[in-house]
Write an enzyme that holds these catalytic residues in place. Structure first.
Site, PDB file in Angstrom:
ATOM      1  CE  LYS A  57      -3.705  -2.581   2.232  1.00  0.00           C
ATOM      2  NZ  LYS A  57      -4.302  -3.049   3.482  1.00  0.00           N
ATOM      3  CD  GLN A 101      -2.956  -4.579   6.790  1.00  0.00           C
ATOM      4  OE1 GLN A 101      -2.895  -3.599   6.065  1.00  0.00           O
ATOM      5  NE2 GLN A 101      -3.646  -5.666   6.446  1.00  0.00           N
ATOM      6  CG  ASP A 124      -8.995  -0.154   5.144  1.00  0.00           C
ATOM      7  OD1 ASP A 124      -9.080  -0.445   3.925  1.00  0.00           O
ATOM      8  OD2 ASP A 124      -8.569  -0.955   6.005  1.00  0.00           O
TER       9      ASP A 124
END
Ligand code: NAP
Length: 291
Positions: A57, A101, A124
């Site tokens: 990413k 994450q 996200d």
């Protein structure tokens, strides 16, 4: 015996188009705001897959003109320590998007950490706020994998209205939200999970199948209705998806490969939403982009 010509949905190609647009908007943001958009990634512990995902990413950020900041927390981090690190990023005016994450180590209450992300920076799409945005079909930030799946279906001009979509999996960041996005497009949605009875018969009635199970080659080719559109969101060790790919060839009309299907779309949506969050934060969204 039906034999269908299967077209692969090329997530790499579609995501590259999206990333080119992200890079163009990043440059425009730099010109107008005097800085680059910034994504902060929070990595708790050193799970090798998570380290690799975060690196991928950040590499993509670099290529599209987005600054990336990495906050690495030790594996023994407590929930309150992780929450306070994320709150700091939520309050930081130089950070536009925050990615925590998944998965966090077991002692960390991941939901509490997600909820420390300011809704405007939830690029996200993991907070309850973003979940509600998707459930109410309002403009806002989407969960990235579901958002990427819808963009991929759009790129291949799949008409969703009135179609029966079967989602196998109901996790809060993948299965449930993808079903909500399909419902918002007027599909008739059935969710399946580990307690579902008659799974193969339900999948056999689907015009669109989304596999989000986390089990290699779980969805078998002989379950599929000939001509079904099959989206494999799974990613298991050895580059294997949740659909038995070789069996789905010749049954599905459209099929995502693994890798090169849903995965690249997920990262592209993350970066797209980071630039959107930056533009909104700086009040730079104008006209057609202001959705
Ligand atoms: P998850 O949280 O483990 O959820 C898996 C879901 O599958 C659960 O809802 C579970 O049902 C259901 N399930 C398990 N066994 C089943 C069975 N025998 N029959 C029917 N349903 C069953 O996984 P996730 O985070 O949603 O991820 C799913 C997959 O997508 C994984 O392969 C993951 O690696 C992949 N993924 C890919 C991306 C990407 O960018 N490509 C992003 C995220 C995830 P219950 O709710 O009843 O337990």
């Amino acid at each position: 015996m039906w034999q269908v010509t299967t077209q692969l949905m090329d997530g790499t190609a579609v995501s590259n188009q999206l990333l080119a647009d992200v890079a163009r908007r990043s440059r425009r943001f730099l010109e107008q705001a005097g800085r680059r958009p910034c994504l902060a990634a929070v990595l708790i512990g050193d799970d090798p897959a998570s380290v690799t995902y975060v690196k991928m990413k950040r590499d993509r950020c670099e290529k599209t003109g987005i600054d990336s900041r990495l906050v690495e927390l030790p594996a023994a981090t407590s929930t309150s320590e992780a929450v306070s690190a994320v709150q700091g990023l939520s309050d930081d005016l130089g950070v536009d998007g925050i990615l925590v994450q998944h998965p966090a180590p077991p002692q960390v209450d991941e939901r509490a950490v997600f909820e420390a992300i300011a809704p405007a920076k939830d690029v996200d799409g993991v907070t309850m706020h973003s979940f509600a945005v998707m459930a109410f079909d309002l403009p806002g930030l989407l969960s990235c994998t579901p958002g990427g799946i819808i963009r991929l279906l759009d790129a291949y001009e799949v008409n969703l209205a009135g179609k029966h979509a079967v989602v196998v999996g109901r996790s809060p960041i993948l299965g449930k939200p993808v079903g909500m996005l399909l419902l918002a497009r007027d599909a008739t949605v059935t969710y399946c999970h580990s307690h579902t009875r008659g799974l193969s018969e339900i999948v056999a009635s689907a015009d669109i199948v989304v596999a989000a199970v986390g089990k290699p080659e779980f969805v078998r080719g002989d379950w599929l209705k000939p001509g079904a559109v099959v989206v494999d969101a799974g990613y298991n060790d050895g580059n294997v998806g949740d659909v038995a790919f070789d069996e789905a060839l010749g049954k599905a009309s459209l099929l995502t490969p693994v890798p090169g299907g849903v995965g690249p779309m997920t990262i592209a949506v993350l970066l797209d939403q980071t630039v959107t969050a930056a533009e909104r934060g700086a009040g730079l969204l104008l006209g057609a982009d202001a959705t």
